[in-house]
Design an enzyme around this catalytic site. Structure first.
Site, PDB file in Angstrom:
ATOM      1  N   ASN A   9       0.860  -1.194   0.000  1.00 60.23           N
ATOM      2  CA  ASN A   9       0.000   0.000   0.000  1.00 60.23           C
ATOM      3  C   ASN A   9       0.895   1.243   0.000  1.00 60.23           C
ATOM      4  O   ASN A   9       1.533   1.547   1.003  1.00 60.23           O
ATOM      5  CB  ASN A   9      -0.887  -0.052   1.262  1.00 60.23           C
ATOM      6  CG  ASN A   9      -1.691   1.212   1.460  1.00 60.23           C
ATOM      7  OD1 ASN A   9      -1.778   2.065   0.559  1.00 60.23           O
ATOM      8  ND2 ASN A   9      -2.284   1.353   2.639  1.00 60.23           N
ATOM      9  N   TRP A  10       0.923   1.919  -1.138  1.00 60.71           N
ATOM     10  CA  TRP A  10       1.829   3.074  -1.271  1.00 60.71           C
ATOM     11  C   TRP A  10       1.272   4.347  -0.628  1.00 60.71           C
ATOM     12  O   TRP A  10       1.950   5.368  -0.588  1.00 60.71           O
ATOM     13  CB  TRP A  10       2.151   3.324  -2.762  1.00 60.71           C
ATOM     14  CG  TRP A  10       2.903   2.206  -3.408  1.00 60.71           C
ATOM     15  CD1 TRP A  10       3.348   1.047  -2.809  1.00 60.71           C
ATOM     16  CD2 TRP A  10       3.304   2.111  -4.787  1.00 60.71           C
ATOM     17  NE1 TRP A  10       3.994   0.255  -3.723  1.00 60.71           N
ATOM     18  CE2 TRP A  10       3.983   0.882  -4.950  1.00 60.71           C
ATOM     19  CE3 TRP A  10       3.152   2.951  -5.901  1.00 60.71           C
ATOM     20  CZ2 TRP A  10       4.514   0.464  -6.172  1.00 60.71           C
ATOM     21  CZ3 TRP A  10       3.663   2.539  -7.116  1.00 60.71           C
ATOM     22  CH2 TRP A  10       4.345   1.315  -7.257  1.00 60.71           C
ATOM     23  N   LYS A  11       0.032   4.273  -0.198  1.00 64.48           N
ATOM     24  CA  LYS A  11      -0.607   5.437   0.466  1.00 64.48           C
ATOM     25  C   LYS A  11      -0.436   6.692  -0.387  1.00 64.48           C
ATOM     26  O   LYS A  11      -0.486   6.619  -1.602  1.00 64.48           O
ATOM     27  CB  LYS A  11      -0.051   5.610   1.885  1.00 64.48           C
ATOM     28  CG  LYS A  11      -0.161   4.308   2.683  1.00 64.48           C
ATOM     29  CD  LYS A  11       0.084   4.469   4.152  1.00 64.48           C
ATOM     30  CE  LYS A  11      -0.042   3.115   4.827  1.00 64.48           C
ATOM     31  NZ  LYS A  11       0.039   3.162   6.270  1.00 64.48           N
ATOM     32  N   HIS A  97      -9.521   0.923   5.072  1.00 66.99           N
ATOM     33  CA  HIS A  97      -8.194   1.070   5.691  1.00 66.99           C
ATOM     34  C   HIS A  97      -8.328   1.969   6.920  1.00 66.99           C
ATOM     35  O   HIS A  97      -9.103   2.928   6.918  1.00 66.99           O
ATOM     36  CB  HIS A  97      -7.197   1.667   4.690  1.00 66.99           C
ATOM     37  CG  HIS A  97      -5.798   1.658   5.237  1.00 66.99           C
ATOM     38  ND1 HIS A  97      -5.344   2.625   6.105  1.00 66.99           N
ATOM     39  CD2 HIS A  97      -4.788   0.778   5.089  1.00 66.99           C
ATOM     40  CE1 HIS A  97      -4.101   2.331   6.450  1.00 66.99           C
ATOM     41  NE2 HIS A  97      -3.740   1.220   5.848  1.00 66.99           N
ATOM     42  N   GLU A  99      -6.646   4.300   8.093  1.00 64.56           N
ATOM     43  CA  GLU A  99      -6.448   5.742   7.900  1.00 64.56           C
ATOM     44  C   GLU A  99      -7.721   6.390   7.363  1.00 64.56           C
ATOM     45  O   GLU A  99      -8.016   7.546   7.666  1.00 64.56           O
ATOM     46  CB  GLU A  99      -5.238   5.987   6.986  1.00 64.56           C
ATOM     47  CG  GLU A  99      -3.939   5.781   7.759  1.00 64.56           C
ATOM     48  CD  GLU A  99      -2.791   5.225   6.953  1.00 64.56           C
ATOM     49  OE1 GLU A  99      -2.824   5.276   5.716  1.00 64.56           O
ATOM     50  OE2 GLU A  99      -1.838   4.707   7.585  1.00 64.56           O
ATOM     51  N   GLU A 169      -5.129  -5.323  10.649  1.00 68.24           N
ATOM     52  CA  GLU A 169      -4.108  -4.293  10.842  1.00 68.24           C
ATOM     53  C   GLU A 169      -4.357  -3.569  12.159  1.00 68.24           C
ATOM     54  O   GLU A 169      -5.148  -2.612  12.200  1.00 68.24           O
ATOM     55  CB  GLU A 169      -4.174  -3.283   9.686  1.00 68.24           C
ATOM     56  CG  GLU A 169      -3.918  -3.895   8.329  1.00 68.24           C
ATOM     57  CD  GLU A 169      -3.424  -2.846   7.346  1.00 68.24           C
ATOM     58  OE1 GLU A 169      -2.281  -2.967   6.906  1.00 68.24           O
ATOM     59  OE2 GLU A 169      -4.153  -1.884   7.065  1.00 68.24           O
ATOM     60  N   GLY A 175       2.522   2.091  10.740  1.00 67.47           N
ATOM     61  CA  GLY A 175       3.419   3.230  10.566  1.00 67.47           C
ATOM     62  C   GLY A 175       4.140   3.634  11.840  1.00 67.47           C
ATOM     63  O   GLY A 175       4.738   4.706  11.902  1.00 67.47           O
ATOM     64  N   SER A 215       3.511  -2.290  10.213  1.00 65.61           N
ATOM     65  CA  SER A 215       4.972  -2.341  10.332  1.00 65.61           C
ATOM     66  C   SER A 215       5.560  -3.701   9.954  1.00 65.61           C
ATOM     67  O   SER A 215       6.533  -4.159  10.560  1.00 65.61           O
ATOM     68  CB  SER A 215       5.428  -1.914  11.733  1.00 65.61           C
ATOM     69  OG  SER A 215       5.001  -0.575  11.985  1.00 65.61           O
ATOM     70  N   GLY A 237       4.902   1.238   4.691  1.00 69.85           N
ATOM     71  CA  GLY A 237       6.208   1.873   4.548  1.00 69.85           C
ATOM     72  C   GLY A 237       7.250   1.047   3.801  1.00 69.85           C
ATOM     73  O   GLY A 237       7.912   1.554   2.886  1.00 69.85           O
TER      74      GLY A 237
HETATM   75  P1  PGA Z   1       2.887   0.174   7.604  1.00 70.20           P
HETATM   76  O1  PGA Z   1       1.401   0.342   6.993  1.00 70.20           O
HETATM   77  O2  PGA Z   1       3.432  -1.106   7.035  1.00 70.20           O
HETATM   78  O3  PGA Z   1       3.626   1.373   7.183  1.00 70.20           O
HETATM   79  O4  PGA Z   1       2.701   0.069   9.095  1.00 70.20           O
HETATM   80  C1  PGA Z   1       0.563  -0.761   6.811  1.00 70.20           C
HETATM   81  C2  PGA Z   1      -0.748  -0.316   6.239  1.00 70.20           C
HETATM   82  O5  PGA Z   1      -1.218   0.767   6.586  1.00 70.20           O
HETATM   83  O6  PGA Z   1      -1.356  -1.030   5.423  1.00 70.20           O
END
Ligand code: PGA
Length: 253
Positions: A9-11, A97, A99, A169, A175, A215, A237
């Site tokens: 996931n490149w966000k 997600h 976020e 998650e 993150g 993470s 990330g």
């Molecule tokens: P992260 O994000 O690996 O940077 O913790 C995971 C995600 O949000 O899918």
């Protein structure tokens, strides 16, 4: 047998050049395994989807979108439909997600509609669930994740569920550099699988793929993947670095 699945996931990262460069480097590093012993997807920002689809056209790496709107078309300024995502070559789409739940305020009810819209539109949704830190510390992980699974899959037949992947998650691990221990991940994954069995049937529970996200990185990928109910990883990330992402893909084989 559930085939392992690694998605990046490149966000809200990359640009028109770096998105393509990243895709090309991932292809060259993972050619022997990607799409064969492990399913792989990258999930770039909307505006780079087409360029990344083109860059991946000779590979077995799929492309996903980070979000979807629930309507097919119409006066919904700023939104993107399932058919548009299909049209530009997407296979997967993230739904719910954390976020989007935390920052944008998406509810379980909306996420449920997004999962349904994705499947009706021929996309494969990756439904994200996970508890906040205070929910975990308050011993409410099972309750919160259970509620999310039940609400977000409400009204979905077993046949439709077979198009979906679930991603556990824990929000406190996203993150932050803090990863759930393999045991913590396994515990929640097993709980999700049992719930799917109860809501549907044992075959659905056996077949549904459950990814861990939060993470995930080269140093913990193999250990997480060794857990019985961890079928893959949703990587944030570490998916922005081709070498790291390729290492994670290989650890999932
Ligand atoms: P992260 O994000 O690996 O940077 O913790 C995971 C995600 O949000 O899918």
């Amino acid at each position: 047998m559930r085939k392992p699945f690694v998605a990046g996931n490149w966000k809200m990262h990359t640009d028109s050049q770096t998105s393509v460069n990243l895709a090309v480097s991932i292809v060259s590093g993972s050619r022997e395994v990607a799409g064969r012993s492990v399913a792989v997807a990258v999930i770039p920002p909307f505006v780079y989807l087409q360029a990344v689809v083109r860059a991946l056209s000779t590979s077995h790496i799929a492309v996903g979108a980070q979000d979807i709107y629930i309507e097919r078309q119409g006066a919904f300024t700023g939104e993107i439909s399932a058919s548009m995502l299909k049209d530009v070559g997407c296979t997967y789409v993230l739904c719910g997600h954390s976020e989007r739940r935390q920052v944008i305020g998406e509810s379980d009810e909306l996420v449920n509609k997004k999962v349904a819209a994705a499947i009706s539109g021929g996309l494969l949704p990756i439904l994200c669930v996970g508890e906040l830190l205070d929910e975990r510390e308050g011993g409410r992980t099972a309750e919160v994740v259970g509620r999310q699974i039940k609400s977000c899959l409400a009204g979905l037949s077993a046949e439709k569920l077979s198009a979906a992947t679930i991603a556990y998650e824990p929000v406190w691990a996203i993150g932050t550099g803090l990863t759930a221990t393999p045991q913590q991940a396994q515990e929640v994954h097993a709980l999700i699988r049992k719930l799917i069995e109860e809501m549907y049937d044992s075959e659905s529970g056996e077949e549904v793929r459950i990814l861990y996200g939060g993470s995930a990185k080269p140093s913990n990928a193999a250990e997480l993947m060794r857990q019985e109910d961890v079928d893959g990883l949703l990587v944030g990330g570490a998916s922005l670095n081709a070498d790291d992402f390729v290492t994670i893909i290989k650890a999932a084989v």
